[in-house]
Scaffold this active site. Structure first.
Site, PDB file in Angstrom:
ATOM      1  N   ASP A 201       0.630  -1.257  -0.025  1.00  0.00           N
ATOM      2  CA  ASP A 201       0.031  -0.119  -0.260  1.00  0.00           C
ATOM      3  C   ASP A 201       0.999   1.292   0.000  1.00  0.00           C
ATOM      4  O   ASP A 201       2.127   1.218   0.172  1.00  0.00           O
ATOM      5  CB  ASP A 201      -0.986   0.092   1.277  1.00  0.00           C
ATOM      6  CG  ASP A 201      -1.973  -0.870   1.194  1.00  0.00           C
ATOM      7  OD1 ASP A 201      -2.412  -1.304  -0.037  1.00  0.00           O
ATOM      8  OD2 ASP A 201      -2.481  -1.327   2.106  1.00  0.00           O
ATOM      9  N   LYS A 223      -1.619   0.622  -8.031  1.00  0.00           N
ATOM     10  CA  LYS A 223      -1.944   0.618  -9.309  1.00  0.00           C
ATOM     11  C   LYS A 223      -2.324  -0.602 -10.186  1.00  0.00           C
ATOM     12  O   LYS A 223      -2.217  -0.645 -11.301  1.00  0.00           O
ATOM     13  CB  LYS A 223      -0.034   0.953  -9.679  1.00  0.00           C
ATOM     14  CG  LYS A 223       0.034   2.441  -9.430  1.00  0.00           C
ATOM     15  CD  LYS A 223       1.228   2.892 -10.183  1.00  0.00           C
ATOM     16  CE  LYS A 223       1.772   4.318  -9.763  1.00  0.00           C
ATOM     17  NZ  LYS A 223       2.947   4.655  -9.468  1.00  0.00           N
TER      18      LYS A 223
END
Ligand SMILES: C[S@@+](CC[C@H](N)C(=O)[O-])C[C@H]1O[C@@H](n2cnc3c(N)ncnc32)[C@H](O)[C@@H]1O
Length: 411
Positions: A201, A223
């Site tokens: 994260d 992403k």
């Protein structure tokens, strides 16, 4: 006399008699390992330290409350002679010699027939370090060698070739702590060092990722393309896909995986896919970030409770599961995560339901990192302060008198 080195050996003392003469500091330090080994321990000593006495009270050792007498080593496989009575030590070690009982002496390494190594444990192995000659090495050096080996194994800086290592299969859900790379657990750090793939994260100890060897694939969870999935489903799918290829996968999360971390959703998805999963707790920002700026979440006589609450939806939002009216009636500490955007409405609700407007509030942005910043306000002023001071997420917001109990910052 030419010194031969000691012959290292692991004694299996389970159910076998070990006699300890003397109940002082040496016994106190050595007894736990003898107890852990399952030895049948008899302590001979007129007195004992409170910790040793507690071991006797707990039934972990049998304590004979008198000085050493000839014959006390009958039936022993191993003896530790460590009393403050030099004469008793000499007589006990002579009895050990006569009966071929291996004997450690705390007061005279030359007279001893056995030496105790400095020991430590890691990943199912015991590391034992012995000096070759007790006269030319400070015992602290031996302990330091042991510490360096054990610490290296724990944090992964001492790299054991992959095929020799019992790697944790599947996915490890690791709480990375609030951001400072030193605030991850030892187990978390070791699992990171063993990983083939790390899915991380934005929050948490990003600096640790830079240390990973180049073959480790590091994936930014934010992403992962999710197309028709929800973002969380895409993360779950990525965890399953990599683990199914037989890779050691670490899911590195900020703070603790189960504090507003969606950790259990990942555990459930892995269980459904039949992928083994291990969860490593982390230091949650909800406690550590206030602490990093000198705010204790509880303090005697000030706050007897602290409540951690998510502020990601406003109190008047129909999705809110939080009873803000009830929270306003509490007198203790309120720790709000994910609340920067909605703090104006949250403060309004707390005041409307009875919390005094002058209640102190602290906002701590990017706690425990180099960018850490603390901004103080009250419930009445916090909305305006967030705007004027440009406080941004991630921040922990602390509401309550604990904000004022610490000493004034010196710098
Ligand atoms: C999705 S929650 C995850 C909390 C995390 N699982 C924990 O136990 O700390 C993210 C929120 O945690 C808080 N947070 C996490 N790390 C922080 C840090 N280093 N400084 C300030 N707030 C932090 C912020 O309120 C942020 O919006």
């Amino acid at each position: 006399m030419a010194e031969h080195p000691a012959y290292p050996v692991g004694l299996r003392l389970s159910g076998r008699r070990a006699v300890v003469v003397g109940g002082g500091q040496v016994a106190q330090r050595r007894l736990p390992a003898l107890i852990a080994a399952g030895a049948d321990i008899v302590l001979i000593s007129p007195e004992a330290t409170p910790s040793v006495e507690a071991m006797a009270d707990a039934g972990e050792i049998a304590w004979v409350r008198r000085g050493y007498q000839d014959g006390d080593l009958a039936g022993a496989w191993y003896a530790l002679v460590a009393s403050s009575d030099a004469d008793a030590n000499t007589r006990a070690s002579a009895e050990a010699e006569r009966h071929r009982v291996w004997c450690v002496r705390s007061d005279d390494a030359d007279e001893a027939t056995a030496w105790t190594p400095a020991t430590g444990h890691s990943e199912g192995v015991t590391v034992a370090v012995l000096t070759r000659n007790p006269h030319d090495r400070d015992p602290r050096h031996v302990a330091a060698v042991r510490d360096a080996i054990v610490a290296g194994l724990h944090d992964g800086t001492l790299v054991v070739p992959q095929h020799d290592r019992a790697r944790t299969p599947g996915v490890a859900l690791v709480g990375g702590g609030p951001g400072d790379p030193d605030l991850i657990t030892v187990r978390g750090r070791r699992l990171l060092a063993e990983a083939d793939v790390v899915i991380a994260d934005r929050l948490g100890p990003r600096d640790l990722l830079a240390e990973l060897p180049s073959h480790v694939e590091v994936i930014d969870a934010a992403k992962i393309p999710y197309g028709r999935y929800m973002a969380q489903e895409a993360i779950n799918a990525a965890l399953i896909e990599h683990a199914a290829q037989g890779k050691a996968v670490v899911r590195l999360k900020g703070g603790d995986p189960f504090v507003f971390g969606r950790g259990m959703e990942e555990v459930q998805a892995l269980a459904e896919a039949g992928i083994p999963c291990t969860v490593v707790p982390g230091i949650s920002s909800s406690i550590s970030v206030p602490g990093a700026v000198g705010i204790p979440v509880t303090h005697r006589g000030v706050a007897h409770e602290f409540t951690v609450v998510s502020g990601h939806v406003a109190p008047d939002d129909e999705r809110s599961l939080v009873d803000w009216a009830a929270l306003a009636r509490l007198t203790g500490t309120l720790v709000i995560l994910m609340g920067v955007d909605k703090i104006g409405k949250i403060a309004e609700a707390l005041v409307a339901h009875g919390r005094p407007p002058q209640t102190p509030v602290a906002l701590v942005q990017e706690g425990t990192t180099a960018a850490q910043r603390r901004v103080d306000a009250t419930l009445a002023t916090v909305a305006e302060t967030v705007r004027t001071e440009d406080v941004r997420p991630p921040a922990v917001i602390i509401v309550g008198e604990v904000v004022r109990v610490g000493p004034e910052p010196t710098a």
